[in-house]
Design a protein around this motif. Sequence first.
Motif, PDB file in Angstrom:
ATOM      1  N   LYS A  59       0.792  -1.232   0.000  1.00 31.74           N
ATOM      2  CA  LYS A  59       0.000   0.000   0.000  1.00 31.74           C
ATOM      3  C   LYS A  59       0.823   1.282   0.000  1.00 31.74           C
ATOM      4  N   ASP A  60       1.947   1.319   0.709  1.00 34.10           N
ATOM      5  CA  ASP A  60       2.676   2.584   0.827  1.00 34.10           C
ATOM      6  C   ASP A  60       4.081   2.288   1.330  1.00 34.10           C
ATOM      7  N   MET A  61       5.053   2.294   0.436  1.00 28.19           N
ATOM      8  CA  MET A  61       6.408   1.915   0.831  1.00 28.19           C
ATOM      9  C   MET A  61       7.099   2.970   1.682  1.00 28.19           C
ATOM     10  N   ARG A  62       6.567   4.163   1.708  1.00 22.50           N
ATOM     11  CA  ARG A  62       7.185   5.191   2.538  1.00 22.50           C
ATOM     12  C   ARG A  62       6.967   4.905   4.020  1.00 22.50           C
ATOM     13  N   ASP A  63       5.818   4.351   4.349  1.00 21.44           N
ATOM     14  CA  ASP A  63       5.504   4.070   5.750  1.00 21.44           C
ATOM     15  C   ASP A  63       5.338   2.584   6.053  1.00 21.44           C
ATOM     16  N   TYR A  64       5.017   1.787   5.028  1.00 21.54           N
ATOM     17  CA  TYR A  64       4.770   0.359   5.250  1.00 21.54           C
ATOM     18  C   TYR A  64       5.497  -0.496   4.213  1.00 21.54           C
ATOM     19  N   PRO A  65       6.827  -0.471   4.220  1.00 20.53           N
ATOM     20  CA  PRO A  65       7.566  -1.304   3.264  1.00 20.53           C
ATOM     21  C   PRO A  65       7.478  -2.780   3.635  1.00 20.53           C
ATOM     22  N   CYS A  66       7.884  -3.625   2.716  1.00 16.33           N
ATOM     23  CA  CYS A  66       7.912  -5.065   2.979  1.00 16.33           C
ATOM     24  C   CYS A  66       9.183  -5.408   3.755  1.00 16.33           C
ATOM     25  N   ALA A  67       9.042  -6.163   4.836  1.00 14.99           N
ATOM     26  CA  ALA A  67      10.194  -6.546   5.657  1.00 14.99           C
ATOM     27  C   ALA A  67      10.843  -7.844   5.182  1.00 14.99           C
ATOM     28  N   LEU A  68      10.315  -8.430   4.116  1.00 13.63           N
ATOM     29  CA  LEU A  68      10.846  -9.683   3.567  1.00 13.63           C
ATOM     30  C   LEU A  68      10.859 -10.811   4.602  1.00 13.63           C
ATOM     31  N   CYS A  69       9.814 -10.864   5.423  1.00 12.75           N
ATOM     32  CA  CYS A  69       9.714 -11.975   6.377  1.00 12.75           C
ATOM     33  C   CYS A  69       9.351 -13.273   5.659  1.00 12.75           C
ATOM     34  N   MET A  70       8.763 -13.153   4.455  1.00  7.51           N
ATOM     35  CA  MET A  70       8.422 -14.271   3.569  1.00  7.51           C
ATOM     36  C   MET A  70       7.336 -15.182   4.146  1.00  7.51           C
ATOM     37  N   GLU A  71       6.532 -14.640   5.051  1.00  4.95           N
ATOM     38  CA  GLU A  71       5.432 -15.424   5.610  1.00  4.95           C
ATOM     39  C   GLU A  71       4.218 -15.451   4.682  1.00  4.95           C
ATOM     40  N   GLN A  94      28.662   8.389  -2.060  1.00  3.90           N
ATOM     41  CA  GLN A  94      27.568   8.303  -3.019  1.00  3.90           C
ATOM     42  C   GLN A  94      27.083   6.863  -3.210  1.00  3.90           C
ATOM     43  N   PRO A  95      25.837   6.572  -2.787  1.00  7.10           N
ATOM     44  CA  PRO A  95      25.316   5.208  -2.909  1.00  7.10           C
ATOM     45  C   PRO A  95      24.748   4.946  -4.296  1.00  7.10           C
ATOM     46  N   TYR A  96      24.837   3.708  -4.701  1.00  3.19           N
ATOM     47  CA  TYR A  96      24.208   3.284  -5.954  1.00  3.19           C
ATOM     48  C   TYR A  96      23.571   1.921  -5.709  1.00  3.19           C
ATOM     49  N   ILE A  97      22.309   1.770  -6.099  1.00  2.00           N
ATOM     50  CA  ILE A  97      21.584   0.517  -5.899  1.00  2.00           C
ATOM     51  C   ILE A  97      21.671  -0.300  -7.182  1.00  2.00           C
ATOM     52  N   ASN A  98      22.288  -1.476  -7.095  1.00  2.00           N
ATOM     53  CA  ASN A  98      22.444  -2.285  -8.305  1.00  2.00           C
ATOM     54  C   ASN A  98      21.206  -3.153  -8.556  1.00  2.00           C
ATOM     55  N   GLU A  99      21.256  -3.945  -9.603  1.00  2.00           N
ATOM     56  CA  GLU A  99      20.066  -4.673 -10.044  1.00  2.00           C
ATOM     57  C   GLU A  99      19.790  -5.950  -9.253  1.00  2.00           C
ATOM     58  N   LYS A 100      20.520  -6.145  -8.160  1.00  2.00           N
ATOM     59  CA  LYS A 100      20.174  -7.219  -7.229  1.00  2.00           C
ATOM     60  C   LYS A 100      19.093  -6.771  -6.246  1.00  2.00           C
ATOM     61  N   CYS A 101      18.722  -5.508  -6.322  1.00  2.00           N
ATOM     62  CA  CYS A 101      17.652  -4.962  -5.482  1.00  2.00           C
ATOM     63  C   CYS A 101      16.371  -5.770  -5.685  1.00  2.00           C
ATOM     64  N   VAL A 102      15.667  -6.057  -4.579  1.00  4.89           N
ATOM     65  CA  VAL A 102      14.427  -6.836  -4.668  1.00  4.89           C
ATOM     66  C   VAL A 102      13.186  -5.950  -4.602  1.00  4.89           C
ATOM     67  N   GLY A 103      13.374  -4.655  -4.314  1.00  5.87           N
ATOM     68  CA  GLY A 103      12.242  -3.731  -4.317  1.00  5.87           C
ATOM     69  C   GLY A 103      11.388  -3.761  -3.069  1.00  5.87           C
ATOM     70  N   CYS A 104      11.966  -4.122  -1.915  1.00  9.14           N
ATOM     71  CA  CYS A 104      11.169  -4.227  -0.685  1.00  9.14           C
ATOM     72  C   CYS A 104      10.737  -2.867  -0.138  1.00  9.14           C
ATOM     73  N   GLY A 105      11.532  -1.817  -0.403  1.00 11.42           N
ATOM     74  CA  GLY A 105      11.157  -0.469   0.001  1.00 11.42           C
ATOM     75  C   GLY A 105      11.633  -0.031   1.373  1.00 11.42           C
ATOM     76  N   LEU A 106      12.404  -0.856   2.076  1.00 10.48           N
ATOM     77  CA  LEU A 106      12.891  -0.442   3.394  1.00 10.48           C
ATOM     78  C   LEU A 106      13.784   0.791   3.304  1.00 10.48           C
ATOM     79  N   CYS A 107      14.537   0.906   2.219  1.00  6.98           N
ATOM     80  CA  CYS A 107      15.389   2.083   2.037  1.00  6.98           C
ATOM     81  C   CYS A 107      14.555   3.352   1.889  1.00  6.98           C
ATOM     82  N   VAL A 108      13.367   3.227   1.300  1.00  9.08           N
ATOM     83  CA  VAL A 108      12.481   4.381   1.142  1.00  9.08           C
ATOM     84  C   VAL A 108      12.049   4.896   2.509  1.00  9.08           C
TER      85      VAL A 108
END
Length: 245
Positions: A93-105, A167-181
């Motif tokens: 719903k909203d990665m700024r406040d509720y990103p996925c923690a990748l708990c995989m449940e 200077q950070p750079y996010i490579n293509e191994k990123c899974v898109g969980c949104g915790l960085c956001v």
Amino acid sequence: MNRRTFIKYSFLALSTFYGINLLANEQGAELSPLPSIPVGGIIRPPGAITDKILRAKCISCGVCVNVCHLMKYDSIVIAGIDDFNQLGTPIIKDMRDYPCALCMECPRHCPTGALQQVEKENVKMGMALIDFSLCFGYNGDVCLSCSKACPLGASVFEFYNSNWGNQPYINEKCVGCGLCVKYCPLGGSAIKVVTIGQYRKIRQGYISGFKEILAMTEEQRYNLVYNNNLPQIMARGRLIEREYR
């Protein structure tokens, strides 16, 4: 007719009766947009291999939503009438406040295989992109918040050090969980998770922009930051201190 199809067409019938305009709003359109990075697009929970497979198998049971709530993350919701094309299916719903923690449940408890069990490293919810014009690391400061929040850490983040920051750079191994956001000190303004489809469209330009910034001279970088970017950074950022989980 399965439950999701019934819900979808029930809403369609009601909307026709009441004359409701069902133009679908893109998920995340209310979030702070990033210049040159597209806003919106549906971000699915981990384990959604393709959108087509998920929509074919999902029965709108809500198990993934309940599991996410029990884990105290509350990242997943069932798309409602505002996301009519995805109605009855799970989205983040909203990665700024509720990103996925990748708990995989959620994939572990999915009864139909709409969300499939995969290793964290193989999840592909989306791609996190950094807005170089807003990130502190590209504008004379040092900030490691995004990399510290990332559950995959060093495998995803690369750093390029110079007089103008770490200077950070996010490579293509990123899974898109949104915790960085969520943990970006600019309130998520400097990072945006886009869908894989969106990323493919802008990939070349994004990588070229990154290389162009690294190649700038000291004078060019100074002019870019202090004549243009600094007021923008301070104006747009929600400077919020957040505690790590």
